[in-house]
Structure formats: structure tokens, C-alpha cells
Design an enzyme around this catalytic site. Structure first.
Site, short mmCIF file in Angstrom:
data_model
loop_
_atom_site.label_atom_id
_atom_site.label_comp_id
_atom_site.label_asym_id
_atom_site.label_seq_id
_atom_site.Cartn_x
_atom_site.Cartn_y
_atom_site.Cartn_z
N HIS A 87 0.85 -1.20 0.00
CA HIS A 87 0.00 0.00 0.00
C HIS A 87 0.88 1.25 0.00
CE1 HIS A 87 -3.79 2.05 1.96
NE2 HIS A 87 -3.36 2.67 0.87
N LYS A 118 32.10 -40.47 12.47
CA LYS A 118 30.81 -39.80 12.70
C LYS A 118 31.00 -38.30 12.55
CE LYS A 118 26.84 -39.74 15.78
NZ LYS A 118 26.49 -38.35 15.50
N HIS A 178 50.96 -19.99 33.92
CA HIS A 178 52.36 -20.16 33.55
C HIS A 178 53.19 -20.43 34.82
CE1 HIS A 178 52.11 -18.32 29.38
NE2 HIS A 178 50.92 -18.04 29.89
N ASP A 224 58.94 -21.69 18.24
CA ASP A 224 58.03 -20.63 17.81
C ASP A 224 58.28 -20.34 16.33
OD1 ASP A 224 56.34 -18.51 17.56
OD2 ASP A 224 57.39 -17.19 18.96
N SER A 245 51.58 -26.05 21.98
CA SER A 245 51.65 -24.83 22.77
C SER A 245 50.26 -24.21 22.96
CB SER A 245 52.55 -23.81 22.07
OG SER A 245 51.96 -23.36 20.85
N GLY A 246 49.30 -24.63 22.14
CA GLY A 246 48.01 -23.96 22.15
C GLY A 246 48.05 -22.67 21.36
N GLY A 292 53.16 -23.19 18.00
CA GLY A 292 54.25 -24.15 17.92
C GLY A 292 54.13 -25.34 18.84
N ARG A 340 43.35 -17.28 23.44
CA ARG A 340 43.33 -17.14 21.99
C ARG A 340 42.00 -17.63 21.46
NH1 ARG A 340 48.84 -17.26 19.75
NH2 ARG A 340 50.36 -17.25 21.46
#
Length: 845
Positions: free
Chosen positions: A35, A263, A663, A683, A716-717, A720, A790
Site C-alpha cells: 500500500h 561420525k 604459567h 616458535d 603450545s596452544g 608451535g 586465543r
């Protein structure tokens, strides 16, 4: 409202609108008229009680469930107004041009009259442009406001979408095909017949990018059916075949008669291919062809077949390489389609032959060559013939969801049976959402979902899930659930005061997929994490899913530290909350404890999560949780105290303090000056492939072995690997630092194109830094099993040396998937860590 209001507003000697009268009750037509009056709007009308109940929708309907469109309730209109198309003269009420933008029928969900009076109508539209489930919800009026404001909201079903605008895509009249301007200018076009529709029609309009039916096919396409296969028979391509389903078992079967497949963690879909036209159908037969972009559809359309019906799963593979349902949901909500992959694992029809009576092994033998030249978006799901237990163990160690074991000679039979069975790495199933608790962080987010399963015809309460929601998902769930609220509980039986605290009950219609550790003795979920909504599974079918046998996992230790704001999100992308982090650490406590208890600790704290402010903290602070221990550095007794923990509650205190990385020192409180381990941090610089990092770790392992030291490896997450060697605490810090520096320098000297021992970034391009500086007094390295601040909530994870390879990257394991890996391990990769400790060897001169 009566039609008197409608008639009083109009001069029918001046306007072409019908005067009309109330019709017979019982009809269910609807119409939407575009409309172009003082302001362009859309008039939404539902036939009820012999009239058209009407709402002026200012911005028009939206197919996006998150869009709430204002709908102002206006006077009832006569039924014959639904056919009106023309121009209302200027100066008359509603002056402007009107077209019939959409029309069809509607079906109420529940009692329409009661819902209308209550102010929350739910219904399905069966129109030429709009279909599926919709809501009309009355808003609370403000003081003195005369307008009766409602909201028009699209239900979240297979007809919903977030991309595109149906108003722009389809501006024309469904009655004549004309647009507003053509009607206003008096352009005549013949009336069109309404599109014929069936309530359960699934076949969509041809896609613009679909190949023409007469397009030439590949040479491999068959005109005379498939090769002779026992059990197959000639037959037409079915519209849809109800899928064959797997029964949950506690352990994978063994024997040569079984095939084992990975799966997948995605949407089960049936790909129907007919002369290049492709449809993707859910397990209930809904057409979801438009939901996943063009990549998968084009790949399927290009297969060397004339007709085919393929069973498979559409997934998104996250950074770990495993399929990830949460990532799939996120991509769908963001309109992203570049990561979709369709894994095909069965073939029910091929070029005029119905293969459902043939053996699975025969069907897969026909399927595999069809996909040989397909792009990477379309993949064959291979199988393993080894022992099911061995395949399952390997899948769980990689943190996959589990396996599906299938009898090689089984025909394709719809429904759940014993020819297909599934074994899972962790408890996971769908639950009905019966309520929610708003977030303590924001009133527009959900903090937790209240869940149930159907049992004996009723919905039984099984607890809550309060982690696994990203901020975007928490907001989206709030938008979906808020219009569905109800005053009474949908659960059978009364919830306890604790269970019912702050709960807002909702209609039990949405289904959530949830991963959890186990069932408690009273039938509630333990350590549950949300993985996504299951729009392909109806709520009425959700029951408790249990294997027939199997040992229950041991209960993790109980924590007593109270968490404030447990629904605060620490990892927004992964949806890990403070409570989710606490659950994770409770699960892995016996693994992480030897690496963090009784040592000075440094923390990376992120009170607002990984996207907010962060700071590295070594010293105690004001308001420190009493379960966190304050310790004095023997060499700095007058300085600020350092921190340490002694038990699980100390770790929970760190969680409460938003410590997202832990740490520890390389020495204990009992022997500050003599480290008991070496950490060599690899690293990689930009452009270094993962295989090179693995090679570097293996070289360090060999050099440590040559020096008489055992070594262990962990991700290391981050980017490295860490190679860690246990020591008997006899050598001093300077001696240990000197030893590790000599090792790093020798690697850099022997292969300067690959390695560097200096931290300067300018010298690290394309090389791996052998970081030995973790091995000095006061320096720290992230603990084994500690999370990292991270994206994705990765965890620094111990591995067996034999596991190093392309399947496991530096951030492969996360808060979400690591507990399942640990539960599947028969041997701890670092089980002999302390026993392998020897004194640091004396350097030869």
C-alpha cells in the site's frame, strides 16, 4: 472490531474499495497488500470470524527471525477486500495505490481465537511468496498510547533466512504481475492464476544457476542405468527417502562383517540430483537447498549422473580439522558458505536404479567413483575395516565425535535399527528447550537453557546448560525465546526452588544439541555444553538416548569455590563461559595438578574475556581468593608476595579471577633455585609449515637423548610445540640456562636457514625460534593442560611422540574437545614424566 468502523472511514462513491460485508466463519485465507499511501507499508490480513483481521506492517514482513517488524492493528476489513487492487483517490482515507503482494491460506498453531485474545498468535502461512511459521505478538502499550501495536516475526524454520530481502526480490503483484507504479499509471496486464501449492510441497523453483535440463552431461553419465547389482531394481527417482538411522551402543562392534566410518558433526542431508537440478533435504524431508550457498549445489549438479539420491552430512571443519557443529551454526548465522563440505556416505538411487535393496558395500562401491573428480566441497566418506574399538579409540584421541559402524551387507532401510550403530567419544544428544535464565551480564542475552526430554508422554526436566554460547548465539537465543515465553512450566512435575530460580518458561518447541560428561544419579546432566540448535529435528521426537551397557565415567572432584557471574563469556567465538572453564579444569584436574600445584605461578588475566583488557600478573592482589596461596620469594622477602595453589579449589580461585593462562615456574616451592624441568619453545615465524616445526621437535628430542635426557612434547596452544625434559632438581638456574642456550645455538649454527636462537623478529622470517629463555629464574612457560587466551579456547596439550603429524596442529585441542580425548586414552602420553627425570648432564669441555 466490526465492519462499521471500516465503512465509516470510507466514501464508497469516491473509492473503488469494496463496501463488503461479513462472510461465513471458518475460512482461513490471508492476504498481504502493498500500500503506497502517505508512507509505503504492507497490510497484513488474516481471515477470522468472517472478516479480515488487519495489521499495517510499516516495513513489511521479513524472513529473518531476528527482525521484529512493527504491525499496527487496524480496523477489520471485509473478505472481498482481499482481492482489491487499484488506486484509492487522493484525499480519501488511505489514499494511494494498492497491489495484492501475496495471498494464500493460513493454519493456526493452537487455538486461534484464544491466541488472538491473549496477544500471541502463532501460525503457518501457505502463500505464493511467504510460507512457514510466523508470530504476531502484542506489545505492552505505553501510558496514553492509542495505537494497538503488535510485532510480526518470522518463525525459525526451513523457510527462514537472513540473506536478501523478499520485498526487493519480489515487488510484484501475485494477482496481475504488475508493480505499484504500473498500477498507479493504469498499465493493464492479464490476471494471473494463483500458483498451485500443496501444504507439504517440497520442490522449489529452479535455481538461476542450475544447469538447464537439456544441458550436455559428462561422458560418464549413464543412459541405461547402473551395472547389475544384486538387490537393486529399476525404479523412478523418489522425491524423498526417510533416512536410515544408527542406534547408540556403548562400544564399537568387531568382526569382518562391519565397516566403520567417522561420525560427522553437522547436518544430515539427502542430495537429490535430477538432470542437473539439485535439492538438499533434511532428515525430515524439509528442503534446505537455499541455506548453504552455491558451492555444494554446483558440485553435486556437476556429478556424472542423470539421477541420483545420495545420503551424506554437510559440515564445517574448524581449525582442528574435525567437523564442528558450532562452527557450522556460526557460518549459517553469518551468511558464510565458503567452508561448507558435503561428505557422501551412501547411495540409494543411481540413473534409474533403486539401490536400497543392495548391500552397503555395493552401494559404496558405486558411490566412490562418482566423486573421484569432484571439487573439495564434495567428498567421499571412506570407511575402515579394522577393529571397531581401535577405530573408535583413534577417533576419540583426535577428539572427533565418534564412529558409525555398519554391516557391509545391509540394505538401506528407513528408521533406526541394529544394522547401523554409533559409538560416541563423549555423551551428546538433543534436548528440548523448556525455559531459559537471562544472563547476569546483559539482560538481552540468555545465561542458561533449561532442558528436558520426552518420557511417557510428558516432558521431564534434566537440568541446565550454561556454557557453549558465543555472545552472538546468546543474543540470538534470547531473541528467539523471548516471544515464546509462557507463564506455566512445560515440565512434568514441579521443579525445586533452586531449579526454578529466575527461569522464564517457553513453549517447548526448539531443540538444542548438548555435549555433557554423564548423567547424575537423579537424572540430570553433568558438565553440559551447548553445541547448537537442531532445526532439522522436531521437539516431539526427543527422548533420552542411552547405550545398552557401558561403564559410567568417574565423577570429577567437587569444587566448593563460588563463581560470581558464571555465565560471563571468556571466549566469545567458542562460547566458553567462566562456568565452562571451571567445568573443564574439574575434568582435567588429575592431569594438570602435577604441573601447577606447589609452584610459583604467573597468570594471564582477562576479566572481560579474550577480547578485553589483559594483563600478566605474578604477584598477589587485593581481594585474592583465600584458596590461592601467597608465597614469598626467598630472594625477595621484602617484596610483594607471589601466588601458588595447593588444590582444585585454588585452581577454581584462578578461574574466578579470570586467569585464562597459567604459567608456572620450572621449579617448585620446595626447591626455588634448582629447576626440575627444561622447556624448549619452538616458535615458527611467518611462512614456516607445520611439518618443519615437527622436524625441529624431533631434532631437539634427539639432541636431548644424546645428552642423556628423556623428553616429552606438547602443543603450545598457540603456533608451535614445547619439548619438555624432566630433571632431578640438582643443577642451578644459571647452569640450566647455559645448557639450553648451547642447545639452541648449536641448532641455529648447524642449520641457519631453518633455526634462529635470537628473539629479534627481524631475524625470524621463515625460520623457527628455538626459545631457551624459559629456562631462567622467574621465567615461565604455559602449563600442560592450561588454556590459552586465543580464539577457539585452545589448550596446551601433551602428546605421545608417535602422534606428531598433520592431523594434530598446535591449537587442535580445546576446552570443548580435550576431555573426550583424555577419557579415550589408555595410556597417559606423559605418564612416565617424573620417573624419567635425571640430573642435568655436565657439559664436556
Amino acid at each position: 472490531m466490526a465492519l462499521e468502523t471500516y465503512r465509516k472511514k470510507r466514501d464508497f462513491s469516491a473509492t473503488p474499495e469494496p463496501e463488503g460485508r461479513a462472510g461465513k466463519t471458518g475460512g482461513r485465507s490471508f492476504v498481504i497488500q502493498k500500500h503506497d499511501a502517505t508512507r509505503l507499508h504492507y497490510d497484513f490480513r488474516l481471515e477470522m470470524d468472517g472478516v479480515l483481521k488487519s495489521w499495517a506492517v510499516t516495513k513489511g514482513p521479513s524472513l529473518d527471525p531476528s527482525e521484529k517488524r512493527l504491525a499496527v492493528h487496524v480496523e477489520d476489513h471485509p473478505l472481498d477486500y482481499g482481492d482489491f487492487e487499484g488506486t484509492i483517490p487522493k484525499g480519501q482515507y488511505g489514499g494511494g495505490t494498492v497491489i495484492v503482494w501475496d495471498r494464500g491460506t493460513w493454519s493456526p498453531i493452537g487455538d486461534a481465537e484464544k491466541a488472538y485474545a491473549k496477544g500471541h498468535m502463532e501460525f503457518e502461512l501457505h502463500g505464493e511468496k511467504l510460507s512457514g511459521r510466523w508470530h504476531l505478538v502484542r506489545m505492552r502499550g505505553k501510558s496514553g498510547e492509542k495505537r494497538d501495536n503488535w510485532l510480526l516475526i518470522k518463525g525459525d524454520d526451513d523457510q527462514a533466512r537472513t540473506e536478501g530481502d523478499i520485498l526487493e526480490e519480489r515487488p510484484e503483484s501475485v494477482k496481475t504481475g504488475r508493480q505499484i507504479a504500473e498500477v498507479a499509471e493504469g498499465v493493464e496486464k492479464p490476471a494471473r492464476k494463483p500458483a498451485t501449492r500443496k501444504a507439504d510441497a517440497r520442490k522449489p523453483a529452479p535455481r538461476k544457476d542450475a544447469p538447464r535440463k537439456d544441458a550436455p552431461r559428462k561422458a560418464a553419465a549413464k543412459d541405461a542405468g547402473t551395472p547389475a547389482v544384486k538387490g537393486a531394481k529399476r525404479g523412478a527417482l523418489p522425491d524423498f527417502v526417510p533416512p536410515m538411522l544408527a542406534t547408540l551402543v556403548s562400544s564399537a562392534p568387531s568382526g569382518k562383517e562391519w565397516l566403520h566410518e567417522i561420525k560427522f558433526d553437522g547436518y544430515r542431508l539427502q542430495a537429490r540430483v535430477e538432470d542437473g537440478a539439485v535439492r538438499l533435504l533434511t532428515r525430515s524431508g524439509l528442503d534446505w537447498s537455499e541455506r548453504f550457498g552455491d558451492g555444494v549445489l554446483k558440485a553435486l549438479a556437476a556429478l556424472p549422473v542423470k539421477t541420483a539420491l545420495i545420503d551424506g552430512e554437510l559440515v564445517v571443519e574448524a581449525g582442528s580439522g574435525a567437523s564442528d557443529f558450532s562452527a557450522l551454526q556460526a557460518d549459517l548465522s553469518e551468511g558464510r558458505s565458503d567452508r561448507f563440505v558435503f561428505y557422501a556416505f551412501d547411495l540409494m538411487h543411481l540413473d534409474g536404479m533403486d539401490l536400497r535393496g543392495a548391500a552397503l558395500a555395493e552401494r559404496k562401491a558405486l558411490l566412490q567413483p562418482l566423486l573421484a573428480e569432484a571439487p573439495d566441497t564434495l567428498r567421499y566418506s571412506d570407511h575402515f575395516a579394522e577393529s571397531g574399538d581401535m577405530v573408535l579409540q583413534h577417533a576419540c584421541q583426535l577428539s572427533l565425535e565418534g564412529i558409525v559402524s555398519k554391516l557391509a551387507d545391509s540394505p538401506y532401510r528407513a528408521g533406526r535399527g541394529k544394522a547401523w550403530v554409533k559409538s560416541k567419544c563423549s555423551a551428546r544428544q538433543e534436548f528440548v528447550i523448556g525455559g531459559y535464565v537471562p544472563s547476569m551480564v546483559s539482560p538481552k542475552l540468555i545465561g542458561s537453557l533449561v532442558l528436558g526430554v520426552h518420557q511417557g508422554g510428558t516432558l521431564r526436566h534434566v537440568g541446565r546448560v550454561g556454557t557453549g554460547f558465543s555472545a552472538a548465539v546468546a543474543a540470538d537465543l534470547f531473541r528467539r525465546l523471548e516471544p515464546m515465553t509462557r507463564k506455566t512450566s512445560p515440565f512434568d512435575g514441579k521443579l525445586t526452588a533452586t531449579e526454578a530460580r529466575q527461569v522464564r518458561y517457553v513453549e517447548p518447541e526448539l531443540v538444542a544439541e548438548v555435549e555433557f560428561r554423564a548423567w547424575t544419579a537423579d537424572g540430570h546432566l553433568r558438565h553440559a555444553a551447548f553445541r547448537g540448535l537442531r532445526e532439522d529435528k522436531p521437539a516431539a521426537e526427543i527422548v533420552r538416548e542411552e547405550p545398552k551397557a557401558g561403564a559410567k565415567p568417574a565423577a570429577p572432584p567437587r569444587r566448593t569455590v563460588r563463581l560470581t557471574h558464571p555465565d560471563r563469556i571468556y571466549w566469545p567465538d567458542a562460547g566458553v563461559t567462566k562456568e565452562g572453564l571451571a567445568d573443564y579444569y574439574a575434568e582435567v584436574w588429575r592431569h594438570i595438578a602435577p604441573h601447577v600445584v606447589g609452584r610459583p605461578l604467573a597468570l594471564l588475566r582477562c576479566p572481560g574475556g579474550i577480547d578485553g583488557q589483559r594483563f600478566f600478573q605474578k604477584h598477589a592482589w587485593k581481594g585474592l581468593n583465600p584458596r590461592i596461596v601467597q608465597v614469598r620469594d626467598p630472594k625477595d622477602k621484602a617484596g610483594e608476595p607471589l601466588i601458588a595453589i595447593e588444590d582444585l579449589d585454588g585452581l577454581m580461585g584462578l578461574v574466578q579471577a579470570a586467569a585464562l593462562e597459567i604459567h608456572p615456574w620450572g621449579s617448585t616451592l620446595a626447591s626455588w633455585e634448582k629447576p626440575d624441568q627444561i622447556v624448549m619453545d619452538l616458535d615458527p615465524g611467518e611462512g614456516v609449515p607445520w611439518t618443519r616445526v615437527i622436524e625441529a621437535a624431533l631434532e631437539i628430542r634427539q639432541r636431548l637423548k644424546d645428552a642423556g635426557l628423556a623428553s616429552f612434547v606438547k602443543t603450545s596452544g598457540g603456533k608451535g610445540l614445547h619439548v619438555v625434559a624432566p630433571l632431578k632438581p640438582q643443577a642451578t638456574w644459571p647452569t640450566v640456562k647455559s645448557f639450553t642456550k648451547a642447545l639452541a645455538d648449536s641448532m641455529a649454527k648447524d642449520d641457519p636457514d631453518r633455526y634462529v636462537a635470537t628473539v629479534a623478529k627481524s631475524k625470524r622470517q621463515g625460520k623457527i625460534l628455538i626459545d631457551y629463555l624459559r629456562n631462567q629464574r622467574g621465567a615461565t612457560a604455559v602449563a600442560a593442560y592450561s588454556t590459552r587466551a586465543r580464539p577457539g579456547a585452545p589448550v596446551s596439550t601433551p602428546l605421545d611422540w608417535d602422534e606428531l603429524g598433520p592431523d594434530i596442529g598446535p591449537a587442535h585441542f580445546t576446552v570443548a574437545n580435550l576431555p573426550a580425548r583424555l577419557a579415550a586414552l589408555t595410556d597417559n602420553p606423559w605418564g612416565g614424566f617424573r620417573a624419567a627425570a635425571v640430573p642435568l648432564p655436565t657439559r664436556k669441555r
